[in-house]
Motif scaffolding. Structure first.
Motif, mmCIF file in Angstrom:
data_model
loop_
_atom_site.group_PDB
_atom_site.id
_atom_site.type_symbol
_atom_site.label_atom_id
_atom_site.label_comp_id
_atom_site.label_asym_id
_atom_site.label_seq_id
_atom_site.Cartn_x
_atom_site.Cartn_y
_atom_site.Cartn_z
ATOM 1 N N GLY A 22 5.857 -29.091 19.373
ATOM 2 C CA GLY A 22 6.210 -29.120 17.958
ATOM 3 C C GLY A 22 7.697 -29.067 17.668
ATOM 4 N N ILE A 23 8.511 -28.827 18.694
ATOM 5 C CA ILE A 23 9.954 -28.684 18.466
ATOM 6 C C ILE A 23 10.566 -29.982 17.950
ATOM 7 C CG2 ILE A 23 12.169 -28.262 19.610
ATOM 8 C CD1 ILE A 23 10.710 -26.359 21.493
ATOM 9 N N ALA A 24 10.088 -31.146 18.450
ATOM 10 C CA ALA A 24 10.675 -32.441 18.071
ATOM 11 C C ALA A 24 9.890 -33.158 16.981
ATOM 12 C CB ALA A 24 10.776 -33.337 19.307
ATOM 13 N N THR A 25 8.966 -32.445 16.337
ATOM 14 C CA THR A 25 8.121 -33.098 15.326
ATOM 15 C C THR A 25 8.942 -33.701 14.194
ATOM 16 O OG1 THR A 25 6.255 -31.651 15.822
ATOM 17 C CG2 THR A 25 6.257 -32.734 13.670
ATOM 18 N N THR A 26 9.927 -32.970 13.720
ATOM 19 C CA THR A 26 10.753 -33.483 12.617
ATOM 20 C C THR A 26 11.425 -34.788 13.007
ATOM 21 O OG1 THR A 26 11.178 -31.240 11.824
ATOM 22 C CG2 THR A 26 12.675 -32.974 11.070
ATOM 23 N N LEU A 27 11.993 -34.837 14.208
ATOM 24 C CA LEU A 27 12.668 -36.055 14.663
ATOM 25 C C LEU A 27 11.693 -37.212 14.805
ATOM 26 C CD1 LEU A 27 15.089 -34.587 17.375
ATOM 27 C CD2 LEU A 27 15.622 -35.314 15.035
ATOM 28 N N VAL A 28 10.473 -36.919 15.225
ATOM 29 C CA VAL A 28 9.465 -37.969 15.377
ATOM 30 C C VAL A 28 9.228 -38.690 14.054
ATOM 31 C CG1 VAL A 28 6.982 -38.356 15.727
ATOM 32 C CG2 VAL A 28 8.280 -37.001 17.374
ATOM 33 N N PHE A 29 9.193 -37.939 12.963
ATOM 34 C CA PHE A 29 8.857 -38.544 11.672
ATOM 35 C C PHE A 29 10.059 -39.143 10.953
ATOM 36 C CE2 PHE A 29 5.086 -36.158 12.599
ATOM 37 C CZ PHE A 29 4.077 -36.993 12.133
ATOM 38 N N VAL A 30 11.240 -39.012 11.538
ATOM 39 C CA VAL A 30 12.396 -39.737 11.000
ATOM 40 C C VAL A 30 12.208 -41.234 11.232
ATOM 41 C CG1 VAL A 30 14.867 -40.179 11.321
ATOM 42 C CG2 VAL A 30 14.024 -37.829 11.214
ATOM 43 N N PHE A 31 11.575 -41.605 12.355
ATOM 44 C CA PHE A 31 11.386 -43.027 12.688
ATOM 45 C C PHE A 31 10.557 -43.765 11.641
ATOM 46 C CE2 PHE A 31 8.904 -46.341 14.974
ATOM 47 C CZ PHE A 31 9.951 -47.219 15.200
ATOM 48 N N PRO A 32 9.367 -43.277 11.244
ATOM 49 C CA PRO A 32 8.633 -44.000 10.184
ATOM 50 C C PRO A 32 9.365 -43.997 8.847
ATOM 51 C CG PRO A 32 7.526 -41.955 10.765
ATOM 52 C CD PRO A 32 8.562 -42.190 11.809
#
Length: 213
Positions: A22-32
């Motif tokens: 869950g640490i990189a979840t925020t960064l993951v959703f920057v892409f969409p």
């Protein structure tokens, strides 16, 4: 990117929240948010970022049951919820661009071809005698060729002028009255100035009009 490669990349992307706990979840959703360009996705990024900050802030606070519960809940949402969310929108995020509408490419080729016809006919019309012989800019007269839609403003009847881009009955009448008074025009700039046409029409009309003596 091939279909199999795109599928593999999308699955890896959706697994990042799970892999990183869950640490990189925020960064993951920057892409969409960047790819789909919709405000809702930036709101999602903001929500996950707020959850991340809140969770780690409580983790660093003095030991308390409430703090541990908040941290645990944040991690679960970021870790498992983020993973489920990523898989839910994966196909939409990595969808290929929709194909062009049927006939679009053919229409573009046709429009390009007509522009080339206008350019060639305009060059020919530099010789007024040849222009008269070929009836360039006179769609109201019988002829055996296509000049791409040129209009000889100095000689065509009102209904032909009315077919020009941006024309209405008032502008056509203004052109006809001015044409009668001055005996004709020599350029689209002169036409616009003398007939007091809207300035925005000058460039558009320049693509279609000619002025034969």
């Amino acid at each position: 990117m091939g279909r199999r490669t795109r599928t593999a990349v999308s699955v890896i992307w959706a697994l990042v929240p799970l892999i990183t706990a869950g640490i990189a979840t925020t960064l993951v959703f920057v892409f969409p948010a960047i790819r789909l360009r919709k405000a809702i996705h930036w709101l999602v990024v903001a929500g996950y970022l707020a959850l991340t900050v809140t969770g780690f802030a409580t983790a660093s606070s003095p030991d308390s049951s409430a703090g541990r519960n908040v941290f645990a809940a944040a991690i679960v949402v970021l870790w498992l919820g983020g993973t489920a969310h990523a898989f839910a929108i994966r196909s939409r995020v990595f969808a290929t661009q929709p194909p062009l509408a049927p006939g679009y490419e053919g229409a573009v080729r046709m429009a390009t071809g007509r522009r080339e016809l206008r350019t060639a006919a305009r060059e020919t019309a530099r010789d007024p005698v040849m222009a008269w012989e070929l009836r360039i800019g006179r769609p109201d007269l019988p002829r055996g060729f296509d000049d791409g839609g040129l209009v000889d403003v100095n000689h065509v009847p009102p209904y032909v002028l009315a077919q020009l881009p941006g024309m209405n009955a008032e502008l056509v009448d203004r052109i006809l009255r001015t044409r009668e008074q001055c005996g004709g025009f020599t350029s689209v700039e002169e036409l616009s100035a003398l007939a007091e046409l809207p300035p925005t029409l000058t460039e558009t009309l320049g693509e279609y009009v000619i002025f034969l003596p």
